[in-house]
Design a protein around this motif. Structure first.
Motif, PDB file in Angstrom:
ATOM      1  N   PRO A 507       0.833  -1.212   0.000  1.00 55.18           N
ATOM      2  CA  PRO A 507       0.000   0.000   0.000  1.00 55.18           C
ATOM      3  C   PRO A 507       0.864   1.257   0.000  1.00 55.18           C
ATOM      4  CG  PRO A 507       0.035  -1.001   2.189  1.00 55.18           C
ATOM      5  CD  PRO A 507       0.735  -1.956   1.265  1.00 55.18           C
ATOM      6  N   ILE A 508       0.435   2.261  -0.739  1.00 50.94           N
ATOM      7  CA  ILE A 508       1.186   3.517  -0.850  1.00 50.94           C
ATOM      8  C   ILE A 508       0.611   4.532   0.130  1.00 50.94           C
ATOM      9  CG2 ILE A 508       1.764   5.444  -2.363  1.00 50.94           C
ATOM     10  CD1 ILE A 508       1.758   3.490  -4.680  1.00 50.94           C
ATOM     11  N   ARG A 509       1.484   5.073   0.970  1.00 54.72           N
ATOM     12  CA  ARG A 509       1.084   6.089   1.954  1.00 54.72           C
ATOM     13  C   ARG A 509       2.067   7.252   1.842  1.00 54.72           C
ATOM     14  NH1 ARG A 509       0.955   1.276   4.661  1.00 54.72           N
ATOM     15  NH2 ARG A 509       2.970   1.681   5.603  1.00 54.72           N
ATOM     16  N   THR A 510       1.583   8.383   1.427  1.00 54.72           N
ATOM     17  CA  THR A 510       2.451   9.549   1.248  1.00 54.72           C
ATOM     18  C   THR A 510       2.046  10.673   2.186  1.00 54.72           C
ATOM     19  OG1 THR A 510       1.053  10.430  -0.525  1.00 54.72           O
ATOM     20  CG2 THR A 510       2.864   8.982  -1.171  1.00 54.72           C
ATOM     21  N   ASN A 511       3.007  11.474   2.544  1.00 58.72           N
ATOM     22  CA  ASN A 511       2.766  12.648   3.386  1.00 58.72           C
ATOM     23  C   ASN A 511       3.948  13.597   3.194  1.00 58.72           C
ATOM     24  OD1 ASN A 511       1.827  14.454   5.286  1.00 58.72           O
ATOM     25  ND2 ASN A 511       2.648  13.307   7.027  1.00 58.72           N
ATOM     26  N   GLU A 512       3.896  14.398   2.130  1.00 64.89           N
ATOM     27  CA  GLU A 512       5.039  15.237   1.771  1.00 64.89           C
ATOM     28  C   GLU A 512       5.308  16.282   2.848  1.00 64.89           C
ATOM     29  OE1 GLU A 512       6.667  17.753  -2.065  1.00 64.89           O
ATOM     30  OE2 GLU A 512       5.010  16.343  -2.268  1.00 64.89           O
ATOM     31  N   GLN A 513       6.561  16.436   3.221  1.00 67.89           N
ATOM     32  CA  GLN A 513       6.959  17.343   4.290  1.00 67.89           C
ATOM     33  C   GLN A 513       7.649  18.583   3.713  1.00 67.89           C
ATOM     34  OE1 GLN A 513       6.293  16.809   7.597  1.00 67.89           O
ATOM     35  NE2 GLN A 513       5.169  14.986   6.969  1.00 67.89           N
ATOM     36  N   TRP A 514       7.709  19.636   4.508  1.00 59.90           N
ATOM     37  CA  TRP A 514       8.258  20.915   4.072  1.00 59.90           C
ATOM     38  C   TRP A 514       9.720  20.818   3.660  1.00 59.90           C
ATOM     39  CZ3 TRP A 514      12.476  22.873   6.659  1.00 59.90           C
ATOM     40  CH2 TRP A 514      12.762  22.318   7.892  1.00 59.90           C
ATOM     41  N   TYR A 515      10.459  19.906   4.287  1.00 64.14           N
ATOM     42  CA  TYR A 515      11.911  19.845   4.069  1.00 64.14           C
ATOM     43  C   TYR A 515      12.303  19.025   2.835  1.00 64.14           C
ATOM     44  CZ  TYR A 515      10.871  15.603   6.780  1.00 64.14           C
ATOM     45  OH  TYR A 515      10.314  14.444   7.246  1.00 64.14           O
ATOM     46  N   GLU A 516      11.339  18.369   2.165  1.00 68.13           N
ATOM     47  CA  GLU A 516      11.687  17.433   1.104  1.00 68.13           C
ATOM     48  C   GLU A 516      12.163  18.107  -0.180  1.00 68.13           C
ATOM     49  OE1 GLU A 516       8.967  14.216   0.446  1.00 68.13           O
ATOM     50  OE2 GLU A 516       8.615  13.931   2.592  1.00 68.13           O
ATOM     51  N   ARG A 517      12.012  19.434  -0.263  1.00 73.53           N
ATOM     52  CA  ARG A 517      12.573  20.102  -1.439  1.00 73.53           C
ATOM     53  C   ARG A 517      14.073  20.371  -1.266  1.00 73.53           C
ATOM     54  NH1 ARG A 517      12.531  25.806  -1.068  1.00 73.53           N
ATOM     55  NH2 ARG A 517      11.745  26.572   0.928  1.00 73.53           N
ATOM     56  N   PHE A 518      14.583  20.238  -0.026  1.00 72.05           N
ATOM     57  CA  PHE A 518      16.016  20.339   0.235  1.00 72.05           C
ATOM     58  C   PHE A 518      16.617  18.927   0.187  1.00 72.05           C
ATOM     59  CE2 PHE A 518      14.058  23.814   2.723  1.00 72.05           C
ATOM     60  CZ  PHE A 518      14.699  24.907   2.169  1.00 72.05           C
ATOM     61  N   ARG A 519      17.918  18.834   0.346  1.00 74.21           N
ATOM     62  CA  ARG A 519      18.522  17.543   0.664  1.00 74.21           C
ATOM     63  C   ARG A 519      18.214  17.280   2.138  1.00 74.21           C
ATOM     64  NH1 ARG A 519      21.497  15.808  -3.460  1.00 74.21           N
ATOM     65  NH2 ARG A 519      22.633  17.276  -4.798  1.00 74.21           N
ATOM     66  N   TRP A 520      17.908  16.029   2.477  1.00 72.57           N
ATOM     67  CA  TRP A 520      17.505  15.778   3.862  1.00 72.57           C
ATOM     68  C   TRP A 520      17.707  14.319   4.242  1.00 72.57           C
ATOM     69  CZ3 TRP A 520      13.739  12.177   5.112  1.00 72.57           C
ATOM     70  CH2 TRP A 520      12.996  11.693   4.019  1.00 72.57           C
ATOM     71  N   PHE A 521      17.760  14.064   5.528  1.00 72.86           N
ATOM     72  CA  PHE A 521      17.656  12.716   6.085  1.00 72.86           C
ATOM     73  C   PHE A 521      17.427  12.865   7.584  1.00 72.86           C
ATOM     74  CE2 PHE A 521      21.976  13.566   7.326  1.00 72.86           C
ATOM     75  CZ  PHE A 521      22.249  12.742   8.417  1.00 72.86           C
ATOM     76  N   HIS A 522      17.006  11.799   8.233  1.00 69.04           N
ATOM     77  CA  HIS A 522      16.877  11.768   9.687  1.00 69.04           C
ATOM     78  C   HIS A 522      18.011  10.923  10.249  1.00 69.04           C
ATOM     79  CE1 HIS A 522      12.661  13.106   8.973  1.00 69.04           C
ATOM     80  NE2 HIS A 522      12.865  13.729  10.125  1.00 69.04           N
ATOM     81  N   THR A 523      18.664  11.420  11.276  1.00 69.68           N
ATOM     82  CA  THR A 523      19.779  10.686  11.872  1.00 69.68           C
ATOM     83  C   THR A 523      19.268   9.448  12.600  1.00 69.68           C
ATOM     84  OG1 THR A 523      19.732  11.784  14.036  1.00 69.68           O
ATOM     85  CG2 THR A 523      20.933  12.901  12.239  1.00 69.68           C
ATOM     86  N   SER A 524      20.197   8.622  13.020  1.00 70.15           N
ATOM     87  CA  SER A 524      19.819   7.421  13.777  1.00 70.15           C
ATOM     88  C   SER A 524      19.096   7.773  15.063  1.00 70.15           C
ATOM     89  CB  SER A 524      21.077   6.600  14.105  1.00 70.15           C
ATOM     90  OG  SER A 524      21.773   6.262  12.930  1.00 70.15           O
TER      91      SER A 524
END
Length: 728
Positions: A507-524
């Motif tokens: 199943p596809i679940r999307t929720n675009e966030q404000w930061y996704e137009r930049f380079r991004w990642f979440h740390t461990s």
């Protein structure tokens, strides 16, 4: 039998005549699905809407489809589709041709501002190249950089080396190819004559020649019958004498007759019959398929449309059937091993050809005086305007008198300006106008060209071996999973872990966030890290998104993103009391160095400094100037020397389905599957396509990967400059 998934050269020869009837149609729009399926929407003034599909992935096909079967348009068109729309909107379809007898179709479109060609390569890994009227490549799905040929934007499109066209072969050439073989009749037709396995067998059956007959046992009578069968096939294809057939396996074995009085009584039993499934489609009935049920069609394009439509349904049923979830790994492995065997044979052939050319060149030098005498004789005669026929006669006369130079000459070709000599049993063709050195150099150059083809074949075999290793890896994982079902570990809170790779429908679940137009990642440790893609975004980050408690990182090397390790979300109150772990700072530093010029320069490590948010300012020191995207740092900096580059790209399925990328230690814990990349030779777009194919192979639900992880989206997470997959 396995269903057909690729069109043959004979299929394409039959197809171009039918597709040619759509000449004059106007192009409305172009669509690209994933990285291998192109759709052109056109209008024919007599027949109305026309939908053309060209697929070059696992399936390789080209045909029109019924409008009601057109797949839904993808969301955001990729750059490739936008380029095509700009070039083709309103253009006239001017025709389609098959390149020689190869599996290549060339579609031509005309508009007032110029010609556009779509060249579909329906062999190997498949490709679609878009060129102008002069064959300059505008864009392509896959770049090809082999020593034997190149297909890259900005270069002239290069077709593969020519092969024998069996549909136009002369009787003399046919006899030569057959005599040159050292195997049986059917393999000779399949390889030397380029018919492939199925049509080689069909021709033997039509000609009444034993397939397994050794070529040495085949005589003039067998050659006559085979050549006549090929000639009849060629005439049917040229004249469009087609009787398309779709072949099915299973069910009632093709008995379409009336069951008589018992017909109604057997309805319930019929419902339990094995479902018929499509396995082949051909432009005319084949004697090799008489054991299968068939369905006739008016046109070959209609037959292809129905075949691939039913194949889709059959594949979907197989994926959804819990009793048929095990892929046929052994068949895939055997297929790749067969390809490797063929490629190794080709490499050995190239080696032998190159060595033969070098030996011919050395023969010229070893017999320098003799060869020079022959060439000088021809050159003097031509300077006196002596006709080539007379030159040949003089050599014949010289043979009768026992002249050594004349005895060495075995042929004179005036139209080509060449003389063929026999030295130590070897025939060498010389350009008469050139000297010994130039002729020898030409042979050395040819040997070098053949050796380069060997290099291309070596690269191809490495790709095949990589694919084989990947299939074996997936098989081992599958077998390991099957063996551990009863002992599957359960999470104390969430129950058993979900195997997203094996699910038939994700199943596809999307929720675009404000930061996704930049380079991004979440740390461990789940801290957000964002970086600029360009000077404008660097400027924006410093001005709008650097807040109290954040840390700012940058490489010592010029040309890197402003990297912000966020202490809080913008919607939360800023805080300088939050302690950010060292592990998150190290991951943010790896992110900063990986997306900087360090990677682009092909280096594997670089220095990064870290400062607090209040040390960063857009106000320069007196007398200094800040470039766009730059910033001033005041106070002490903390340096992380020799920070290694490192990027992984993968697919996340929970809580949202999306592509993610960044430092491997952070990404691999969030994604269900990842691929590591490192500095290398592939451009961003090429690396993205390779990653896309690897990811698609790992998921049972390939359509899910198409929808959420297109090459364009993957490319957003790749560093600038060249990359390679770490396991390549």
């Amino acid at each position: 039998m396995d269903p057909k998934r690729e069109l043959t050269s004979v299929d394409l020869a039959a197809l171009v005549r039918e597709l040619g009837t759509y000449e004059g149609s106007k192009v409305d729009k172009a669509y690209l699905y994933g990285d291998d399926l192109l759709r052109l929407k056109m209008r024919d003034f007599d027949r109305g809407r026309v939908e053309l599909l060209v697929e070059v992935g696992e399936r390789k096909r080209a045909h029109t489809i019924a409008p009601e079967r057109v797949p839904d348009a993808p969301g955001r068109p990729p750059q490739f589709a936008m380029m095509l729309r700009n070039r083709l909107s309103g253009a006239d379809f001017a025709g389609v041709e098959q390149y020689e007898f190869d599996r290549i179709l060339e579609f031509v479109f005309e508009r007032e501002d110029g010609t556009t060609r779509i060249i579909a390569e329906l062999f190997g890994q498949g490709n679609i190249a878009i060129t102008d009227g002069e064959y300059e490549v505008i864009d392509c799905l896959e770049t090809v950089r082999l020593k034997s040929r190149t297909v890259v934007p900005g270069s002239r499109y290069e077709f593969p080396d020519s092969r024998l066209n069996p549909l136009t072969v002369s009787r003399e050439a046919f006899d030569h190819e057959m005599d040159d073989s050292d195997t049986d009749v059917v393999r000779t037709l399949a390889t030397q004559l380029n018919f492939g396995g199925l049509y080689a067998e069909e021709l033997c059956t039509r000609a009444g020649v034993e397939k397994a007959m050794d070529i040495e046992d085949a005589g003039e009578e067998e050659y006559d019958r085979l050549y006549e069968a090929i000639d009849r096939l060629a005439i049917d294809l040229r004249n469009g004498n087609l009787e398309p057939r779709l072949y099915l396996e299973g069910g009632d074995d093709g008995d379409d007759g009336d069951d008589g009085e018992d017909g109604d009584d057997n309805d319930a039993e019929d419902e339990t019959d094995t479902p018929t499934r499509v396995v082949d489609v051909t432009p005319f009935p084949l004697e090799e398929r008489t054991a299968l049920a068939t369905e006739p069609f008016e046109t070959f394009t209609a037959a292809l449309d129905d075949y691939f439509f039913r194949l889709d349904l059959s594949d979907s049923d197989a994926e959804s059937d819990p009793t048929d979830q095990t892929p046929d790994f052994e068949e895939q492995i055997a297929k790749h091993q067969r390809i490797i065997d063929q490629q190794e044979g080709a490499i050995e052939g190239f080696e032998q050809q190159a060595e033969a050319e070098r030996e011919r060149a050395e023969l010229l030098y070893a017999n320098y005086g003799l060869v020079d005498d022959i060439l000088s004789t021809v050159q003097r005669a031509r300077e006196g305007d002596t006709p080539w026929d007379e030159i040949a006669e003089r050599f014949e006369e010289g043979k009768e008198r026992g002249i050594e130079a004349a005895e060495a000459v075995v042929g004179v070709n005036g139209s080509e300006g060449t003389v063929t000599v026999e030295i130590d049993g070897e025939h060498v063709t010389l350009v008469a106008a050139d000297g010994v050195e130039k002729n020898a150099d030409r042979l050395y150059t040819e040997a070098k060209r053949i050796a380069e083809k060997k290099e291309g074949a070596l690269a191809a075999i490495e790709d095949t071996r990589e694919e084989l290793a990947e299939i074996e890896r997936r098989r081992d994982e599958w077998e390991a999973d099957d063996g551990s079902d009863e002992d599957e570990a359960e999470d104390e809170d969430d129950g058993p872990k979900r195997d997203w790779l094996a699910e038939s429908s994700v199943p596809i679940r999307t929720n675009e966030q404000w930061y996704e137009r930049f380079r991004w990642f979440h740390t461990s440790d789940d801290f957000l890290v964002i970086g600029g893609r360009n000077a404008d975004q660097n400027e924006e980050l410093v001005k709008k998104y650097v807040e109290r408690g954040d840390k700012v990182l940058h490489t010592q090397a010029h040309g890197g993103p402003v990297t912000v390790l966020k202490a809080t979300d913008p919607s939360e109150a800023s805080s300088s009391d939050i302690e950010i772990p060292d592990s998150s700072i190290e991951e943010a530093a790896q992110f900063a160095v990986s997306y900087s010029s360090v990677w682009k320069d092909g280096r594997y490590a670089g220095d990064v400094y870290v400062v607090e948010s209040d040390q960063v300012s857009k106000t320069p020191e007196s007398g200094e100037y800040l470039e766009k995207g730059g910033f001033a740092v005041r106070g002490d900096r903390t340096y992380l020397d020799d920070t290694p580059v490192g990027v992984a790209v993968g697919i996340q399925c929970e809580p949202y389905t999306r592509v993610i990328g960044g430092p491997p230690s952070a990404v691999e814990g969030e994604a269900v599957t990842t691929i590591r990349v490192e500095p290398g030779r592939f451009a961003q777009a090429d690396a993205a396509k390779r990653i896309y194919r690897r990811l698609r192979e790992r998921f049972t639900d390939e359509s899910f990967v198409r929808k959420i992880a297109s090459p364009d989206r993957i490319q957003h997470f790749l560093p600038p400059g060249g990359s390679r997959l770490a396991d390549d």
